[in-house]
Design a protein around this motif. Sequence first.
Motif, short mmCIF file in Angstrom:
data_model
loop_
_atom_site.label_atom_id
_atom_site.label_comp_id
_atom_site.label_asym_id
_atom_site.label_seq_id
_atom_site.Cartn_x
_atom_site.Cartn_y
_atom_site.Cartn_z
N SER A 226 0.44 6.82 0.04
CA SER A 226 -0.30 5.68 0.57
C SER A 226 -1.46 5.38 -0.37
CB SER A 226 -0.83 5.96 1.97
OG SER A 226 0.22 6.03 2.90
N VAL A 227 -1.66 4.12 -0.69
CA VAL A 227 -2.71 3.72 -1.62
C VAL A 227 -3.68 2.80 -0.88
CG1 VAL A 227 -3.22 2.63 -3.83
CG2 VAL A 227 -1.07 3.87 -3.52
N ASP A 228 -4.93 3.22 -0.79
CA ASP A 228 -5.97 2.43 -0.10
C ASP A 228 -7.24 2.48 -0.94
OD1 ASP A 228 -7.68 1.11 1.55
OD2 ASP A 228 -7.71 2.64 3.11
N PRO A 229 -7.45 1.50 -1.85
CA PRO A 229 -8.64 1.51 -2.71
C PRO A 229 -9.95 1.46 -1.95
CG PRO A 229 -7.00 -0.05 -3.51
CD PRO A 229 -6.57 0.37 -2.14
N SER A 230 -9.93 0.99 -0.70
CA SER A 230 -11.18 0.90 0.06
C SER A 230 -11.64 2.27 0.57
CB SER A 230 -11.01 -0.05 1.24
OG SER A 230 -10.07 0.46 2.18
N GLY B 264 0.78 -1.22 0.00
CA GLY B 264 0.00 0.00 0.00
C GLY B 264 0.81 1.27 0.00
N ARG B 265 2.14 1.17 -0.23
CA ARG B 265 2.98 2.36 -0.31
C ARG B 265 3.58 2.45 -1.71
NH1 ARG B 265 6.48 0.50 4.79
NH2 ARG B 265 6.76 -1.15 3.26
N LEU C 222 -12.97 5.42 -0.35
CA LEU C 222 -13.59 5.97 -1.55
C LEU C 222 -13.34 7.46 -1.71
CD1 LEU C 222 -16.99 4.07 -1.54
CD2 LEU C 222 -14.85 3.46 -2.66
N LEU C 223 -13.28 8.20 -0.60
CA LEU C 223 -13.11 9.64 -0.69
C LEU C 223 -11.67 10.03 -0.95
CD1 LEU C 223 -15.47 10.87 2.18
CD2 LEU C 223 -15.93 10.68 -0.27
N GLN C 224 -10.72 9.27 -0.43
CA GLN C 224 -9.30 9.60 -0.63
C GLN C 224 -8.49 8.32 -0.77
OE1 GLN C 224 -7.51 11.91 2.51
NE2 GLN C 224 -6.00 12.81 1.15
N PRO C 225 -8.58 7.66 -1.94
CA PRO C 225 -7.87 6.40 -2.11
C PRO C 225 -6.35 6.56 -2.14
CG PRO C 225 -8.87 7.10 -4.17
CD PRO C 225 -9.38 8.02 -3.12
N VAL C 226 -5.86 7.78 -2.42
CA VAL C 226 -4.42 8.03 -2.44
C VAL C 226 -4.13 9.25 -1.59
CG1 VAL C 226 -2.44 8.60 -3.87
CG2 VAL C 226 -4.18 7.04 -4.75
N SER C 227 -3.17 9.13 -0.67
CA SER C 227 -2.75 10.27 0.15
C SER C 227 -1.24 10.37 0.13
CB SER C 227 -3.25 10.13 1.59
OG SER C 227 -2.73 8.95 2.19
N SER C 228 -0.72 11.58 0.19
CA SER C 228 0.72 11.82 0.03
C SER C 228 1.42 11.93 1.37
CB SER C 228 0.95 13.09 -0.78
OG SER C 228 2.33 13.40 -0.83
N TRP C 229 2.56 11.23 1.49
CA TRP C 229 3.44 11.44 2.63
C TRP C 229 4.23 12.74 2.45
CZ3 TRP C 229 6.41 6.42 4.36
CH2 TRP C 229 5.50 5.38 4.52
N GLY C 230 4.52 13.06 1.22
CA GLY C 230 5.37 14.21 0.92
C GLY C 230 6.50 13.80 0.00
#
Length: 446
Positions: free
Chosen positions: A36-40, A13-14, A42-50
């Motif tokens: 971070s990749v989390d397909p489950s 997931g990274r 729905l609102l934010q499946p991808v979030s950035s560490w930086g």
Amino acid sequence: RRGFGFSLDLDQGRLAIGIRGGTTWDSGTGSVLVLSVDPSNLLQPVSSWGEFTSANGLPGDRLGHSVLWQGDTLFVGATGRSHPKGSGAVHVFAADGEVLLELAMLQPDAMAFQLPQMREFGAVITCDGRHLAIASPRSGYSDEFRSGAVHVYHPDANEPSGWAEEAALFDDDIVILTDTFGNVIQNAFDVNELGREGLYLGDSLVVAHAVSPYYGSLDEEGLPTPDLVPACAECGMRFYRLGTDGVWAPEALVELPAGLAQRARKGWGMDGPLAFATGYDTLLDVWSTVAYGTFDGGSTWIPSDVLPALDACDRYNGPVASTPQWFARSSIRRGTPCVPGGASTRVIVELFGRTDPVAVGSFVPDALLQLTVFPVPAHDRCVVRFPAVGPWRMALIAVDGRTLRRWSVAGDTDELFLGDLAPGIYTVQAEQASDRGFGTTRLVVY
């Protein structure tokens, strides 16, 4: 951004994306973006560490040329980093929450290095937990005389990076001739780049791809320009095995078939018992990929099948990937006469399903249509874009497999109204009315 996506690796997931730098060798320190990749979600499946770089980074380092996750450790290659005998380094980071902490910088021991010049250390990185292998494909006596090298490390808790250098592997087919004074005789041996396009490590075995170097101009991303197709009379896969005496020794060499006389950058890959090499057949004027298989777990590699090009326009400059069930390859079309106007870029990814999941058997290309849905995610409506004008037979399928809608489309786009759909993930399915193609894409509704 120049160099964005030059390398990437996804694990647990990274997602690490290498951002190698600018359009010239001296511009840009380079960095790596971690998501971070989390397909489950729905609102934010991808979030950035930086975005992360080295604390002691310098212009021209080319940090991000290669990236590799190994557990909570991220290895990042910096092929332009200054070295007493050339260039290259691998930065070792530890993931702590959503932060990368730099542990150390790996560079081979200049005194112990066996060739006068090392170049592009960190071009390819692979690790199986028991060993770490790093390629420096331009190692040699000079730019004109080189064979490349693969550096092998073993775990060592006393080292800041956690790894200690064990061996340096070279192309043993290269024979260096000297005169009576010990000077290297010009043109005395072939030029190769060991590990330039691929490197595999597993079960005390290292397999490195050897390729003739590229002559001519490269674009800003380091890929051959559209009119440059490199010669590859010496392309092959070179095997090294760790013996019971603790010494790495050359074991075998597999050459590409004679018909595949030229190569595409990054068109090589290996996964367990399968290996693939994509090349350009100068006689037939077609790109194709050769599949290899080993039948005894050793180094008896046999060409077993050929995966043809989608059509004559394809330029296979992208990576390939495989599992025992399927194979994928990407191609980049740039400025070919097959494209109207003769100057455009088109990326195609092809998927092949293996008809025999055990032995190396036939590969069947799926007639996949390239569908796109936007926006992602969608709320009350979305647009589906097709690769050509219809007619299309359409279906909207729920996550449990139920078909919710069926309809037909005549053009190359279609607008869907989503007001009656609950938030979730759906599949949009399209089929050409003539049964010549089939495709699916994901629809996320919030």
